[in-house]
Design a protein around this motif. Structure first.
Motif, PDB file in Angstrom:
ATOM      1  N   LEU A  71       0.901  -1.245  -0.071  1.00 23.62           N
ATOM      2  CA  LEU A  71      -0.047   0.065  -0.055  1.00 23.62           C
ATOM      3  C   LEU A  71       0.949   1.043  -0.066  1.00 23.62           C
ATOM      4  CD1 LEU A  71      -2.750   1.376   0.271  1.00 23.62           C
ATOM      5  CD2 LEU A  71      -2.451   1.283   3.009  1.00 23.62           C
ATOM      6  N   ALA A  72       1.842   1.142   0.841  1.00 22.24           N
ATOM      7  CA  ALA A  72       2.782   2.291   0.730  1.00 22.24           C
ATOM      8  C   ALA A  72       3.614   2.485  -0.587  1.00 22.24           C
ATOM      9  CB  ALA A  72       3.735   2.251   1.904  1.00 22.24           C
ATOM     10  N   ARG A  92       7.888  -1.233   5.762  1.00 28.08           N
ATOM     11  CA  ARG A  92       6.800  -0.517   5.158  1.00 28.08           C
ATOM     12  C   ARG A  92       7.677   1.088   4.918  1.00 28.08           C
ATOM     13  NH1 ARG A  92       1.171   0.899   7.838  1.00 28.08           N
ATOM     14  NH2 ARG A  92       2.561   1.903   9.352  1.00 28.08           N
ATOM     15  N   ILE A 104       9.602   2.922   0.746  1.00 29.80           N
ATOM     16  CA  ILE A 104       9.121   3.955  -0.048  1.00 29.80           C
ATOM     17  C   ILE A 104      10.481   4.999  -0.083  1.00 29.80           C
ATOM     18  CG2 ILE A 104       6.633   3.960   0.361  1.00 29.80           C
ATOM     19  CD1 ILE A 104       7.061   6.087   2.428  1.00 29.80           C
TER      20      ILE A 104
END
Lengths: 279, 297
Positions: free
Chosen positions: A115-116, A165, A169
């Motif tokens: 999702l990240a 997570r 990113i």
């Protein structure tokens, strides 16, 4: 010790030059009984790739400070710049590893990380994003648990997912708010070493809150010690000179370790002791 | 999304004894209590003069209703009754079996309920995520939701002129409040941690809605839906009792007013139907919720 104190008060680079710079940052909350100053006059420069720990008694506003760097709350005075850009709101360049992990319970570990990745790299294809997510779960040793939901993971595993997570990113600054506070000693030490390993590989800048002196000494390049609230500020900044990669046992035997430890203890338990601790 | 994890049934074994032994702790108390209930009822109402029939009398009085839920009056049936010299009884009988009556009521309930689910979830999401809408609409909602369902009936009839849409409106207005309020609360209860994740990742509205808000609020929404389906079923019986026509409520009222001696027995059979259908509706929404709410296990 004198030199260390002067370092806390001066030695600031001009605004815009440091990688991450906090300049005269303060936070005042309006309460029914009038304004309440949590933090005041905090100035701190963090170099790129530096590992900085912030230590202080509970209630001294450490979390408020990190929340301002993350952008969740705005300083009522002063400014925070990351690479000369004013911090005004949260963003993936300053990714947070939350105290309570903050994983979405209805998604698996892999989906949480994905999702990240999806939010930050929308241009990448789903399979690429999945691959990135999986790589980062492997990095924290959780490839086998990728398809488990957080509820089925232990505290340490959840925190690993949260770190995976955050790293997936590619943040410029990794913000950790007492990340290992809820974990048992063995898991904590294991995760500390993993974090150091990842930090070395990724050369990410780390800002981390802790209340463990040994944790701060083992992990950081510099320890920022906060005075007690209300109106807390940076009391002292100490350099941690140990060579990297660090070895926990070697550090424990190093005479300098005791000097550092005593200096930190002295700050926290004598000069800025909580009233109950002083007795 | 994962399918609910019902306990896996062991291999279909023909060993009835072991099956019975395994389920005995669940089944035995139910059987004992039911038996006790019917026994006490039979003793209390067993006298021939009792205004409320006892179970054994109900079984003989309402045989047709119990055994043939889907009968319909027909010339064939009329002839049969006439031949048996029961023409008068035939004339007093309801036109359709209880199965049909229940289905008619169910169709009304589901229409009104579906409308209230759409409106309730929609408006609930809106007032849950916007404080201004919340402040503006909350007082109106708090007053409207306390109005008893039947009090809406005259207004619905005046406004909609016909019985059928008025009944559906009644179901709608009864069911919409718990759905709306629970949805709004569910949206407001999205934990700050999840909101922070959304903020730091800068999720767009669409992603936030589907990946965080809706899964987080879903358990609340289904609580509302479950309360609402129960209320709808309560309201339909009352509404149909007043309106007449087909439907389980009308059946009860007609049976009460009819000249036939078995009227009260018929009503009690109808009540059993109402209770069982209400229970099934509740379980249905519960299972649907378990299926749709994303499992955290």
């Amino acid at each position: 010790m004198g030199t260390l104190e002067t370092q806390a008060l001066t030695g600031q680079a001009p605004p815009g030059e440091a990688f991450l710079s906090l300049r005269n940052v303060g936070k005042v909350y309006e309460t029914p009984r009038g304004p309440f100053t949590v933090l005041e006059n905090i100035s701190l420069d963090v170099a790129e790739g530096e590992f900085v720990c912030i230590i202080g008694h509970s209630g001294c506003g450490k979390s408020t400070l990190l929340n301002m760097v993350a952008g969740f709350t705005k300083p009522t005075s002063g400014e925070i710049h990351l690479q000369s850009k004013l911090v005004t709101r949260p963003g993936p360049d300053r990714m947070v590893v939350f105290q309570n992990y903050s994983l979405l319970p209805w998604l698996t570990a892999l989906e949480n990380v994905a999702l990240a990745v999806k939010a930050v790299f929308p241009e990448k294809s789903p399979s690429e994003r999945r691959k990135i997510a999986m790589e980062h779960l492997e990095l924290v040793g959780l490839a086998d648990a990728a398809h488990k939901k957080p509820r089925r993971l232990s505290g340490g595993m959840r925190q690993r997912v949260s770190i995976a997570r955050a790293l997936s990113i590619r943040p410029q600054v990794l913000i950790l708010d007492e990340p290992f506070g809820a974990l048992d000693v063995l898991t904590r030490e294991e995760l500390q070493e993993e974090l150091l390993h990842i930090w070395r590989e990724h050369r990410v800048t780390v800002l981390m809150i802790t209340h463990e002196i040994d944790e701060a000494i083992f992990l950081s390049d510099r320890i920022v010690m906060m005075t007690n609230g209300p109106a807390a500020t940076v009391g002292e900044i100490v350099d941690v000179p140990f060579a990297r990669p660090r070895d926990r046992e070697a550090i424990g035997e190093d005479p300098h370790y005791f000097t550092l430890r005593n200096q930190t203890l002295d700050f926290l338990y004598h000069r800025f002791a909580l009233s109950s601790d002083a007795e | 999304m994962s399918v609910s994890t019902l306990p896996k049934k062991s291999r279909l074994s023909l060993d009835v004894v072991s099956l019975a032994r395994k389920n005995a702790p669940q089944v035995v108390p139910v059987v004992v209590c039911l038996a006790g209930f019917f026994l006490i009822w039979q003793i209390l109402c067993g006298a021939p003069t009792s205004p409320i029939p006892a179970p054994l009398r109900i079984v003989s009085d309402s045989q047709l209703l119990i055994t043939r839920p889907f009968f319909e009056k027909s010339d064939q049936l009329k002839d049969a009754y006439t031949r048996a010299n029961l023409a008068e009884l035939y004339n007093q009988m309801p036109n359709q079996g209880l199965g049909w009556q229940v289905l008619t009521s169910l169709r009304r309930v589901l229409t009104g309920y579906a409308m209230s689910a759409i409106a309730g979830v929609g408006i609930g999401l809106l007032i849950g995520s916007n404080i201004m809408f919340y402040r503006g609409l909350d007082p109106i909602i708090q007053v409207m939701r306390t109005v008893p369902p039947l009090a809406w009936l005259p207004i619905a009839l005046a406004g909609l002129k016909q019985a059928e849409p008025a009944t559906i409106f009644l179901i709608f207005i009864t069911a919409v409040w718990p759905i709306l309020i629970n949805t709004a609360v569910g949206v407001q209860q999205v934990p700050q941690d999840y909101r922070n994740v959304a903020r730091v990742l800068r999720l767009n509205r669409f992603e936030y809605f589907w990946t965080i808000l809706l899964p987080s609020a879903a358990p609340y929404i289904f609580t509302g839906l479950r309360i609402a389906v129960g209320l709808s079923w309560l309201a339909i019986v009352a509404a149909e009792m007043i309106q007449g026509g087909v439907g389980i409520g009308s059946f009860i009222w007609d049976a009460y007013n009819s000249a036939r001696e078995t009227g009260i027995s018929d009503i009690i059979v109808a009540l059993v139907y109402v209770g069982i259908v209400g229970l099934l509706l509740d379980k249905l929404v519960f299972l649907l919720g378990r299926l749709i709410v994303q499992s955290e296990a």
